[in-house]
Scaffold this active site. Structure first.
Site, mmCIF file in Angstrom:
data_model
loop_
_atom_site.group_PDB
_atom_site.id
_atom_site.type_symbol
_atom_site.label_atom_id
_atom_site.label_comp_id
_atom_site.label_asym_id
_atom_site.label_seq_id
_atom_site.Cartn_x
_atom_site.Cartn_y
_atom_site.Cartn_z
ATOM 1 N N PRO A 159 -50.147 18.036 26.226
ATOM 2 C CA PRO A 159 -49.914 18.291 24.808
ATOM 3 C C PRO A 159 -48.542 17.861 24.308
ATOM 4 O O PRO A 159 -47.534 18.033 24.995
ATOM 5 C CB PRO A 159 -50.075 19.815 24.683
ATOM 6 C CG PRO A 159 -49.936 20.340 26.065
ATOM 7 C CD PRO A 159 -50.432 19.259 26.975
ATOM 8 N N ASN A 160 -48.569 17.304 23.112
ATOM 9 C CA ASN A 160 -47.372 16.892 22.364
ATOM 10 C C ASN A 160 -46.738 15.602 22.865
ATOM 11 O O ASN A 160 -45.824 15.077 22.234
ATOM 12 C CB ASN A 160 -46.314 18.022 22.330
ATOM 13 C CG ASN A 160 -46.862 19.281 21.692
ATOM 14 O OD1 ASN A 160 -47.365 19.225 20.573
ATOM 15 N ND2 ASN A 160 -46.821 20.394 22.399
ATOM 16 N N ARG A 210 -40.342 12.831 19.007
ATOM 17 C CA ARG A 210 -40.236 14.262 19.324
ATOM 18 C C ARG A 210 -38.943 14.544 20.092
ATOM 19 O O ARG A 210 -38.756 14.039 21.205
ATOM 20 C CB ARG A 210 -41.439 14.643 20.201
ATOM 21 C CG ARG A 210 -41.373 16.035 20.762
ATOM 22 C CD ARG A 210 -42.382 16.241 21.881
ATOM 23 N NE ARG A 210 -42.343 17.610 22.348
ATOM 24 C CZ ARG A 210 -42.804 18.008 23.527
ATOM 25 N NH1 ARG A 210 -43.353 17.149 24.357
ATOM 26 N NH2 ARG A 210 -42.732 19.266 23.872
ATOM 27 N N TYR A 265 -36.251 14.053 25.079
ATOM 28 C CA TYR A 265 -37.309 13.223 25.671
ATOM 29 C C TYR A 265 -37.074 11.724 25.509
ATOM 30 O O TYR A 265 -37.865 10.925 26.018
ATOM 31 C CB TYR A 265 -38.663 13.614 25.060
ATOM 32 C CG TYR A 265 -39.030 15.060 25.361
ATOM 33 C CD1 TYR A 265 -39.238 15.471 26.673
ATOM 34 C CD2 TYR A 265 -39.126 16.005 24.346
ATOM 35 C CE1 TYR A 265 -39.552 16.795 26.962
ATOM 36 C CE2 TYR A 265 -39.435 17.329 24.621
ATOM 37 C CZ TYR A 265 -39.650 17.718 25.927
ATOM 38 O OH TYR A 265 -39.949 19.027 26.226
ATOM 39 N N ASN A 320 -48.382 14.458 33.738
ATOM 40 C CA ASN A 320 -47.356 15.258 33.067
ATOM 41 C C ASN A 320 -48.120 16.293 32.245
ATOM 42 O O ASN A 320 -48.596 15.997 31.152
ATOM 43 C CB ASN A 320 -46.473 14.401 32.160
ATOM 44 C CG ASN A 320 -45.363 15.229 31.506
ATOM 45 O OD1 ASN A 320 -45.411 16.456 31.521
ATOM 46 N ND2 ASN A 320 -44.374 14.555 30.948
ATOM 47 N N ALA A 330 -46.415 21.355 28.394
ATOM 48 C CA ALA A 330 -46.283 22.818 28.343
ATOM 49 C C ALA A 330 -47.325 23.527 29.208
ATOM 50 O O ALA A 330 -47.088 24.652 29.679
ATOM 51 C CB ALA A 330 -46.384 23.291 26.898
ATOM 52 N N GLU A 390 -46.715 14.984 39.967
ATOM 53 C CA GLU A 390 -46.369 15.656 38.705
ATOM 54 C C GLU A 390 -45.074 15.045 38.184
ATOM 55 O O GLU A 390 -44.090 14.943 38.926
ATOM 56 C CB GLU A 390 -46.189 17.155 38.967
ATOM 57 C CG GLU A 390 -45.765 17.951 37.740
ATOM 58 C CD GLU A 390 -45.520 19.427 38.088
ATOM 59 O OE1 GLU A 390 -45.671 19.815 39.274
ATOM 60 O OE2 GLU A 390 -45.166 20.191 37.175
ATOM 61 N N HIS A 415 -42.189 15.007 34.977
ATOM 62 C CA HIS A 415 -41.602 15.531 33.740
ATOM 63 C C HIS A 415 -40.489 14.596 33.315
ATOM 64 O O HIS A 415 -39.649 14.216 34.145
ATOM 65 C CB HIS A 415 -41.040 16.939 33.940
ATOM 66 C CG HIS A 415 -42.096 17.934 34.309
ATOM 67 N ND1 HIS A 415 -42.952 18.467 33.378
ATOM 68 C CD2 HIS A 415 -42.463 18.435 35.505
ATOM 69 C CE1 HIS A 415 -43.795 19.285 33.990
ATOM 70 N NE2 HIS A 415 -43.531 19.279 35.280
ATOM 71 N N ARG A 435 -33.398 23.467 32.021
ATOM 72 C CA ARG A 435 -33.750 23.925 30.673
ATOM 73 C C ARG A 435 -34.060 25.425 30.664
ATOM 74 O O ARG A 435 -33.670 26.138 31.574
ATOM 75 C CB ARG A 435 -34.909 23.064 30.149
ATOM 76 C CG ARG A 435 -34.515 21.572 30.066
ATOM 77 C CD ARG A 435 -35.612 20.728 29.488
ATOM 78 N NE ARG A 435 -35.934 21.153 28.128
ATOM 79 C CZ ARG A 435 -37.045 20.791 27.487
ATOM 80 N NH1 ARG A 435 -37.937 20.001 28.087
ATOM 81 N NH2 ARG A 435 -37.271 21.211 26.262
#
Ligand code: DQA
Length: 147
Positions: free
Chosen positions: A12-13, A20, A25, A76, A79, A100, A102, A109
């Protein structure tokens, strides 16, 4: 299997990449990431299926489909990394090598980003390398899967 295909799955996103929160990012769009990942995959003889969805069930369906025709998964989960049990369950169920990725260094963070349910089923985890992380993931899978 004659064709060697990787699934590149973005959650998502991530369709908003480029605009964004660029301070976190970066300015690279998802289309650019998919293009560069596809080109590195091709160097190793892999075809790439790129899927992005904002819906958990769609991500799970894409993982199930990968069992039929893919040899590895780069994901990825965005969230959903921090909330979903169903996505790691699906990944465990298909028994393919999983990386995975990111874009940001999630460990640096907010505390709620420090735990990923997906990491427990991933063979490798890459965080904080920006778009290069996807390229590293292809290289890892190529080495892991062999020719
Ligand atoms: C992310 C990190 C997640 O915590 C966040 O929810 C994202 C993107 C990353 O690529 O850095 O959407 O997965």
């Amino acid at each position: 299997m004659t064709e060697r295909r990787l699934l590149l799955l973005n959650g998502p996103n991530l369709n908003l990449l480029g605009s964004r929160q660029p301070e976190i990012y970066g300015s690279t769009t998802l289309a650019q990431i998919e293009k560069s990942t596809r080109s590195v995959a091709a160097e190793f003889g892999f075809d790439l299926r790129a899927v992005q969805s904002n819906h958990e069930g769609d991500l799970i369906d894409a993982i199930h489909l990968a069992r039929e025709d893919c040899v590895g998964i780069i994901v990825n989960p965005a969230a959903y990394s921090h909330t979903s049990v169903a996505i790691p369950d699906a990944l465990a169920g298909v028994e393919l090598p999983v990386v995975e990725v990111h874009l940001s260094n999630v460990a640096r963070r907010e505390a709620f980003r420090h735990h990923s349910y997906v990491s427990a089923v991933a063979d490798a985890v890459i965080a904080g390398a920006g778009p290069l992380g996807y390229e590293f993931a292809v290289r890892y899978l190529a080495d892991r899967i062999g020719s």
